[in-house]
Design an enzyme around this catalytic site. Structure first.
Site, PDB file in Angstrom:
ATOM      1  N   ALA A  73      30.606  -6.298 -78.035  1.00 30.51           N
ATOM      2  CA  ALA A  73      29.737  -7.476 -78.026  1.00 30.51           C
ATOM      3  C   ALA A  73      28.505  -7.209 -77.161  1.00 30.51           C
ATOM      4  O   ALA A  73      28.569  -6.490 -76.158  1.00 30.51           O
ATOM      5  CB  ALA A  73      30.495  -8.687 -77.491  1.00 30.51           C
ATOM      6  N   GLY A 115      34.456  -5.238 -78.616  1.00 34.82           N
ATOM      7  CA  GLY A 115      34.390  -5.851 -79.940  1.00 34.82           C
ATOM      8  C   GLY A 115      34.274  -4.838 -81.060  1.00 34.82           C
ATOM      9  O   GLY A 115      34.733  -5.091 -82.178  1.00 34.82           O
ATOM     10  N   GLU A 127      37.724  -3.803 -81.746  1.00 32.36           N
ATOM     11  CA  GLU A 127      38.417  -4.879 -82.459  1.00 32.36           C
ATOM     12  C   GLU A 127      37.981  -4.938 -83.921  1.00 32.36           C
ATOM     13  O   GLU A 127      38.802  -5.217 -84.804  1.00 32.36           O
ATOM     14  CB  GLU A 127      38.156  -6.208 -81.752  1.00 32.36           C
ATOM     15  CG  GLU A 127      38.781  -6.273 -80.365  1.00 32.36           C
ATOM     16  CD  GLU A 127      38.414  -7.529 -79.611  1.00 32.36           C
ATOM     17  OE1 GLU A 127      39.257  -8.439 -79.553  1.00 32.36           O
ATOM     18  OE2 GLU A 127      37.274  -7.605 -79.089  1.00 32.36           O
ATOM     19  N   GLU A 146      37.426  -4.867 -71.334  1.00 32.54           N
ATOM     20  CA  GLU A 146      37.196  -6.230 -70.851  1.00 32.54           C
ATOM     21  C   GLU A 146      37.874  -6.510 -69.506  1.00 32.54           C
ATOM     22  O   GLU A 146      37.314  -7.226 -68.658  1.00 32.54           O
ATOM     23  CB  GLU A 146      37.681  -7.250 -71.890  1.00 32.54           C
ATOM     24  CG  GLU A 146      36.784  -7.385 -73.108  1.00 32.54           C
ATOM     25  CD  GLU A 146      37.069  -6.359 -74.178  1.00 32.54           C
ATOM     26  OE1 GLU A 146      36.473  -6.453 -75.268  1.00 32.54           O
ATOM     27  OE2 GLU A 146      37.885  -5.436 -73.935  1.00 32.54           O
TER      28      GLU A 146
END
Length: 258
Positions: free
Chosen positions: A66, A111, A114, A134
């Site tokens: 992200a 992200g 993911e 994270e």
């Protein structure tokens, strides 16, 4: 469609390129929305396409995750809205009736990791690195990683990755079951992906869709919603914002004692 996503067709194979090499193909709102729309378009309109390939532009990253510049300073409601956009894009990939291959060369982090987890086939170069960092910045995976990673590699390996925030190399990713085939030299990656994509695309579109539907393991709505809420609270927290800021400033975070 804009320059953040590039789309190319080669027969029955469509390649979607995350086109932000200067930002290591970080996922911002525009990228997530466009990616979700493109996957939907293939499912609903592009009947001739039988395989999708997702890759990152440049020679450094599939996606580093992200875009922290976008989530820095968000409150919990704003963070939740951003995370739900990520869920829409990544769930669209996971539920696509057209098989999706992740072509990973370089970093697949946060992200981006993911996003890779939602793809049906993962093919990576031997220089690739993987991880969910994270925990190192006071946040948690928010794009479905807490649900999909344990399903993919099992509890022990998944919690080690999530709790330590450590990166692993491509050989370790193969050993724990993240990759569909052993890692290949970077120079051979496009050929390996193309051969696999064309082989998949030689099948019946209806048959492929039925196979994916039969094999699909449901990611429950309540579990993803719970993850999204907790991830939003983590991003908006004092520690989360300190972690994001410290990362941008290239220093160690100073977390609260609570």
């Amino acid at each position: 469609m804009g320059s953040l996503i590039a789309v190319d067709d080669d027969g029955r194979v469509r390649t979607i390129t995350l086109n932000r090499p200067d930002r290591l193909n970080a996922l911002n709102t525009s990228v997530l929305d466009t990616l979700a729309e493109e996957v939907r378009r293939v499912a609903e309109e592009s009947r001739g396409i039988r395989c999708l390939v997702i890759r990152g532009a440049g020679d450094r990253a599939f996606s580093a995750g992200a875009d922290l510049e976008e989530i820095r300073g968000l409150d919990a409601d704003q963070a939740h809205a951003f995370i739900r956009r990520g869920h829409r894009a990544i769930t669209a990939i996971e539920r696509s009736p057209v098989p999706v291959i992740a072509e990973v060369d370089g970093f697949a982090l946060g992200g981006g990791f993911e996003l890779m987890l939602a793809c049906h086939v993962v093919i990576a170069s031997d220089r690739s690195q993987f991880g969910l960092p994270e925990a190192r910045i006071g946040c948690i995976p928010g794009f479905g990683g807490t649900q999909r990673l344990p399903r993919t590699v099992g509890k022990a390996a998944a919690f080690h990755l999530m709790l330590t925030g450590s990166r692993i190399d491509a050989e370790r990713a193969w050993q724990i079951g993240l990759l569909s085939v052993p890692p290949v030299p970077t120079a051979e990656l496009p050929r390996e992906v193309a051969e696999t994509a064309f082989l998949i695309a030689s099948g019946s579109r209806t048959g492929l869709a039925n196979l994916l539907e039969a094999a699909r393991q449901s990611t429950s709505g309540p579990a993803l919603e719970h993850e999204a809420a907790l991830a939003a609270l983590s991003i908006a927290s004092v520690d989360g914002q300190e972690g994001i800021t410290s990362f941008a400033e290239r220093r160690e975070p100073v977390f609260t004692e609570e």
